[in-house]
Write a protein that holds these residues in place. Structure first.
Motif, PDB file in Angstrom:
ATOM      1  N   GLU A  50      69.868  40.719  33.855  1.00  0.00           N
ATOM      2  CA  GLU A  50      69.060  39.857  34.696  1.00  0.00           C
ATOM      3  C   GLU A  50      69.694  39.753  36.077  1.00  0.00           C
ATOM      4  N   LEU A  51      68.845  39.783  37.079  1.00  0.00           N
ATOM      5  CA  LEU A  51      69.334  39.694  38.446  1.00  0.00           C
ATOM      6  C   LEU A  51      69.804  38.270  38.730  1.00  0.00           C
ATOM      7  N   LYS A  52      70.982  38.152  39.306  1.00  0.00           N
ATOM      8  CA  LYS A  52      71.525  36.837  39.670  1.00  0.00           C
ATOM      9  C   LYS A  52      71.742  36.790  41.167  1.00  0.00           C
ATOM     10  N   VAL A  53      71.418  35.646  41.733  1.00  0.00           N
ATOM     11  CA  VAL A  53      71.572  35.428  43.173  1.00  0.00           C
ATOM     12  C   VAL A  53      72.435  34.187  43.364  1.00  0.00           C
ATOM     13  N   GLU A  54      73.529  34.367  44.060  1.00  0.00           N
ATOM     14  CA  GLU A  54      74.460  33.259  44.278  1.00  0.00           C
ATOM     15  C   GLU A  54      74.581  32.965  45.767  1.00  0.00           C
ATOM     16  N   GLN A  55      74.476  31.693  46.083  1.00  0.00           N
ATOM     17  CA  GLN A  55      74.674  31.255  47.447  1.00  0.00           C
ATOM     18  C   GLN A  55      75.917  30.404  47.534  1.00  0.00           C
ATOM     19  N   ASN A  56      76.586  30.511  48.650  1.00  0.00           N
ATOM     20  CA  ASN A  56      77.669  29.568  48.919  1.00  0.00           C
ATOM     21  C   ASN A  56      77.828  29.371  50.410  1.00  0.00           C
ATOM     22  N   PRO A  57      78.166  28.156  50.793  1.00  0.00           N
ATOM     23  CA  PRO A  57      78.406  27.029  49.893  1.00  0.00           C
ATOM     24  C   PRO A  57      77.103  26.403  49.401  1.00  0.00           C
ATOM     25  N   LEU A  58      77.197  25.523  48.424  1.00  0.00           N
ATOM     26  CA  LEU A  58      76.028  24.797  47.959  1.00  0.00           C
ATOM     27  C   LEU A  58      75.710  23.633  48.887  1.00  0.00           C
ATOM     28  N   PHE A  59      76.745  23.042  49.429  1.00  0.00           N
ATOM     29  CA  PHE A  59      76.587  21.927  50.360  1.00  0.00           C
ATOM     30  C   PHE A  59      77.437  22.218  51.599  1.00  0.00           C
ATOM     31  N   LEU A  60      76.869  21.932  52.735  1.00  0.00           N
ATOM     32  CA  LEU A  60      77.564  22.200  53.990  1.00  0.00           C
ATOM     33  C   LEU A  60      77.282  21.073  54.960  1.00  0.00           C
ATOM     34  N   SER A  61      78.354  20.450  55.412  1.00  0.00           N
ATOM     35  CA  SER A  61      78.239  19.416  56.420  1.00  0.00           C
ATOM     36  C   SER A  61      78.990  19.899  57.647  1.00  0.00           C
ATOM     37  N   MET A  62      78.292  19.966  58.748  1.00  0.00           N
ATOM     38  CA  MET A  62      78.927  20.507  59.942  1.00  0.00           C
ATOM     39  C   MET A  62      78.558  19.683  61.163  1.00  0.00           C
ATOM     40  N   GLN A  63      79.424  19.741  62.155  1.00  0.00           N
ATOM     41  CA  GLN A  63      79.178  18.988  63.377  1.00  0.00           C
ATOM     42  C   GLN A  63      78.278  19.786  64.307  1.00  0.00           C
ATOM     43  N   GLU A  64      77.530  19.060  65.086  1.00  0.00           N
ATOM     44  CA  GLU A  64      76.727  19.714  66.107  1.00  0.00           C
ATOM     45  C   GLU A  64      77.615  20.570  66.997  1.00  0.00           C
ATOM     46  N   GLY A  65      77.081  21.705  67.376  1.00  0.00           N
ATOM     47  CA  GLY A  65      77.801  22.587  68.275  1.00  0.00           C
ATOM     48  C   GLY A  65      78.698  23.606  67.599  1.00  0.00           C
ATOM     49  N   LYS A  66      78.911  23.425  66.281  1.00  0.00           N
ATOM     50  CA  LYS A  66      79.789  24.353  65.560  1.00  0.00           C
ATOM     51  C   LYS A  66      79.000  25.532  64.999  1.00  0.00           C
ATOM     52  N   ASN A  67      79.744  26.571  64.632  1.00  0.00           N
ATOM     53  CA  ASN A  67      79.155  27.756  64.010  1.00  0.00           C
ATOM     54  C   ASN A  67      79.540  27.796  62.534  1.00  0.00           C
ATOM     55  N   TYR A  68      78.653  28.370  61.739  1.00  0.00           N
ATOM     56  CA  TYR A  68      78.981  28.540  60.321  1.00  0.00           C
ATOM     57  C   TYR A  68      78.095  29.615  59.730  1.00  0.00           C
ATOM     58  N   THR A  69      78.532  30.133  58.555  1.00  0.00           N
ATOM     59  CA  THR A  69      77.784  31.183  57.867  1.00  0.00           C
ATOM     60  C   THR A  69      77.538  30.803  56.424  1.00  0.00           C
ATOM     61  N   ILE A  70      76.311  31.030  55.983  1.00  0.00           N
ATOM     62  CA  ILE A  70      75.932  30.865  54.577  1.00  0.00           C
ATOM     63  C   ILE A  70      75.843  32.255  53.967  1.00  0.00           C
ATOM     64  N   TYR A  71      76.385  32.394  52.755  1.00  0.00           N
ATOM     65  CA  TYR A  71      76.440  33.696  52.106  1.00  0.00           C
ATOM     66  C   TYR A  71      75.498  33.749  50.902  1.00  0.00           C
ATOM     67  N   CYS A  72      74.918  34.918  50.714  1.00  0.00           N
ATOM     68  CA  CYS A  72      74.014  35.147  49.591  1.00  0.00           C
ATOM     69  C   CYS A  72      74.396  36.477  48.938  1.00  0.00           C
ATOM     70  N   ASN A  73      74.911  36.387  47.717  1.00  0.00           N
ATOM     71  CA  ASN A  73      75.285  37.584  46.954  1.00  0.00           C
ATOM     72  C   ASN A  73      74.302  37.784  45.818  1.00  0.00           C
ATOM     73  N   TYR A  74      73.988  39.042  45.525  1.00  0.00           N
ATOM     74  CA  TYR A  74      73.087  39.303  44.416  1.00  0.00           C
ATOM     75  C   TYR A  74      73.646  40.423  43.560  1.00  0.00           C
ATOM     76  N   SER A  75      73.168  40.497  42.319  1.00  0.00           N
ATOM     77  CA  SER A  75      73.889  41.271  41.302  1.00  0.00           C
ATOM     78  C   SER A  75      73.355  42.670  41.044  1.00  0.00           C
ATOM     79  N   THR A  76      72.230  43.042  41.616  1.00  0.00           N
ATOM     80  CA  THR A  76      71.708  44.367  41.328  1.00  0.00           C
ATOM     81  C   THR A  76      71.048  44.946  42.570  1.00  0.00           C
ATOM     82  N   THR A  77      70.725  46.197  42.483  1.00  0.00           N
ATOM     83  CA  THR A  77      70.215  46.901  43.664  1.00  0.00           C
ATOM     84  C   THR A  77      68.889  46.316  44.133  1.00  0.00           C
TER      85      THR A  77
END
Lengths: 113, 111
Positions: free
Chosen positions: B1-28
């Motif tokens: 079964e295809l699995k999709v994982e995101q991280n982080p699950l919760f993100l609190s950030m200040q205005e003006g900052k940069n950040y990246t959300i990641y999405c990994n998946y298990s099959t082609t």
């Protein structure tokens, strides 16, 4: 343009009562249709999907059923609601060639009391 | 079964900052989608990524796809409060008829 209509927006139903949620799509033919449920603060759970009239695939055994009586109509039903059926129900469609993602309806918030 | 994982699950950030959300998946898969959900609302399509190396940008959000690594990123630049929402990635298994959604990332931008 392609649009999706879902109703009602909110619903409060007693335990043991029936349920009927309806979704219709305009501006496309032969869409794939989907019902999702989202519990509070949680992710999306696929309940049913349909690739054609009368063709329903169930992803999760439960108290619900779905029907597709017309090409662009998708109905979610229950004969007797449970408390655990509460949640946010989303209808969605994708259109041929099915490469551009889903379009979601506005959702139905169901509270079973 | 295809699995999709995101991280982080919760993100609190200040205005003006940069950040990246990641999405990994298990099959082609060569197709990946990003959605935004505001509290109590439905999902809105943000980006459709249809090939390896695809990059899409809209305002302060930029999404990219690396199919070899089975990874997509959603980069937030100079965050503003209006970006506060839950972000979902979804993967389309090309032989199937359904998407597989990640668990979602709840983003809160603090003034």
């Amino acid at each position: 343009s392609q649009t999706i209509h879902q109703w009602p927006a909110t619903l409060v139903q007693p335990v043991g009562s029936p349920l009927s949620l309806e979704c219709t799509v305009e501006g496309t033919s032969n869409p794939n249709l989907y019902w999702y449920r989202q519990a509070a603060g949680r992710g999306l759970q696929l309940l049913f999907y349909s690739v054609g009239i009368g063709q329903i695939s169930s992803e999760v055994p439960q108290n619900l059923s779905a029907s597709r009586p017309q090409d662009r109509q998708f109905i979610l039903s229950s004969k007797k609601l449970l408390l655990s059926d509460s949640g946010f129900y989303l209808c969605a469609f994708s259109s041929p060639p099915f490469s551009y993602g889903y379009t979601f309806g506005s959702g139905t918030r169901l509270t079973v009391v | 079964e295809l699995k999709v994982e995101q991280n982080p699950l919760f993100l609190s950030m200040q205005e003006g900052k940069n950040y990246t959300i990641y999405c990994n998946y298990s099959t082609t898969s060569d197709r990946l989608y990003w959605y935004r959900q505001d509290p109590g609302k439905s999902l809105e399509s943000l980006f459709v990524l249809l090939s390896n190396g695809a990059v899409k940008q809209e305002g302060r959000l930029m999404a990219s796809l690396d199919t070899k690594a089975r990874l997509s990123t959603l980069h937030i630049t100079a965050a503003v409060h209006d970006l506060s929402a839950t972000y979902f990635c979804a993967v389309d298994r090309m032989t199937g008829n359904q998407f597989y959604f990640g668990t979602g990332t709840s983003l809160t931008v603090i003034p």
